[in-house]
Write an enzyme that holds these catalytic residues in place. Sequence first.
Site, PDB file in Angstrom:
ATOM      1  N   GLY A  52       0.752  -1.234   0.028  1.00 26.55           N
ATOM      2  CA  GLY A  52      -0.106  -0.070  -0.155  1.00 26.55           C
ATOM      3  C   GLY A  52       0.858   1.208  -0.048  1.00 26.55           C
ATOM      4  N   CYS A  64      12.542   0.873   3.968  1.00 28.73           N
ATOM      5  CA  CYS A  64      11.279   1.013   4.615  1.00 28.73           C
ATOM      6  C   CYS A  64      10.473  -0.507   5.025  1.00 28.73           C
ATOM      7  CB  CYS A  64      10.258   1.636   3.973  1.00 28.73           C
ATOM      8  SG  CYS A  64       8.695   2.200   4.759  1.00 28.73           S
ATOM      9  N   GLY A  72       5.769  -3.191   0.444  1.00 31.13           N
ATOM     10  CA  GLY A  72       5.487  -4.856  -0.010  1.00 31.13           C
ATOM     11  C   GLY A  72       6.612  -4.847  -1.040  1.00 31.13           C
ATOM     12  N   GLY A  76       5.836  -6.509  -3.759  1.00 27.88           N
ATOM     13  CA  GLY A  76       5.293  -6.629  -5.366  1.00 27.88           C
ATOM     14  C   GLY A  76       5.775  -5.373  -5.923  1.00 27.88           C
ATOM     15  N   TYR A 131      12.165   7.854 -10.988  1.00 24.47           N
ATOM     16  CA  TYR A 131      12.278   6.730 -10.469  1.00 24.47           C
ATOM     17  C   TYR A 131      10.841   6.220 -10.209  1.00 24.47           C
ATOM     18  CZ  TYR A 131      13.071   2.858  -7.256  1.00 24.47           C
ATOM     19  OH  TYR A 131      13.081   1.591  -6.288  1.00 24.47           O
ATOM     20  N   TYR A 161       8.913   5.974  -6.866  1.00 20.40           N
ATOM     21  CA  TYR A 161       8.701   7.297  -6.062  1.00 20.40           C
ATOM     22  C   TYR A 161       7.720   8.039  -7.219  1.00 20.40           C
ATOM     23  CZ  TYR A 161      12.947   6.683  -3.509  1.00 20.40           C
ATOM     24  OH  TYR A 161      13.825   6.066  -2.550  1.00 20.40           O
TER      25      TYR A 161
END
Length: 453
Positions: free
Chosen positions: A36, A99, A103, A105, A392, A395
């Site tokens: 998320g 971080c 996730g 994925g 990127y 981001y």
Amino acid sequence: MPKPSYIVTPVTESQIQAAVICSRASRLQIRVRCGGHDYEGLSYSSKVPFVLIDMINLRSIKIDTENRVAWVQGGVLLGNLSYQIAKISPNLAFPSGLCPTVGVGGHFSGGGYGTLFRKYGLAADNVLDARIVNVNGQVLDRKSMGEDLFWAIRGGGAASFGVITSWKIKLVEVPDIVTVFTINRTLEQNATDLVHRWQQIAYKFDRDLFVRILITRVNSTVQAAFNSVFLGKIDKLVPLMQESFPELGLVREDCMERKWIEAILYFSDLPFGSSLDDLTKRNPNPRTYYKAKSDFVTDPIPKFALEKLWEFFKEDEAKDAQLIFAPYGGRMSEISESEIPYPHRSGILYEIQHLVYWDKEGNEESEKYINWIRRLYKYITPFVSKNPRAAYLNYRDLDLGINNIEGNTSYAQASVWGNKYFKNNFKRLVQVKTKVDPSNFFRNEQSIPIYLS
């Protein structure tokens, strides 16, 4: 915030297959949420009716220490992945981000960099296989999906191509003991000269040494925090820093020796005093609002330009703002721009992540802070990469351009943002997308488009 028509929390691959088939039949779009953390919320929101597939229950991690590989399901978070690897072997790791609640994925499929990437490359560079549910509801592995699609999902954003249920990753070696340090320097303590010098040398450091810079406002001045991990002990690090970056003045007392997993906790954004067990928890940090942007630097920013950049941090909106400078070089310079879709390789000195945070709700409040970061981004334009001004994917920034909400988007229109993320690889991504998802079912505001006949 637009809400989904349905939320599906699969526990098996077959339930993902069913969700894809039913969503297509019902003419509902799909969003796939792993951690998320999509910076623009594209993994869990949409302006058109949609189904949210939340991977929260797909958290299996199977580690094969003998062959140094692991199979990781799509709902695993980075912190838990590192924790489970370290529990089985303190000398194995995976080169992913910092971080812990991100996730795998989105992270793997967008590239994924962290403190080990100067030695081992990106997370996506170390993916060996994957299982994907395609637009027809079929489950494919590397062999059955083919090398074109396998290339695309390692850095091109998997959400454009299907739903990744699991990844096979290559584990890498880390020593028993690593060394961490953070040295804070304000403008009054020569921060500008140190940042200027760092730009010229950090990409040439020994690839066992990662030194990033965090720029923030502290009291009424600007502070540069030199935040580092070294794959070795203090006795080796101190003379190496004296040779590589003597201006920083590192001494033994600045350094702490840690196990690798402890270094991950040190670099995480978890609150001070957190334990290793906290790396496994899904609890997010207290809710704040934020906007982020990214840049790549190919020539050192002149000192006068840095001094003007610091002026932005004197403004009210910069109270909780941050710039993060992450050094490139090492292994990153050796991998071809076209090896995977992530193109930011040789010639990059460092990457900038621009961040601004605020607490109050409301569009008026948001606009103040978003305008601040947009002004800073505009100011720095002459000093960052050009043609294209690179960005990127992980981001994500919708300021770069978006697809049409209804109907398809032309290659030319999508190129405005696509070339920034992928450079020359964007064309091949569109070719792969057109082949594997010709109806453009898997789509969002910045999904790879299809060629329009």
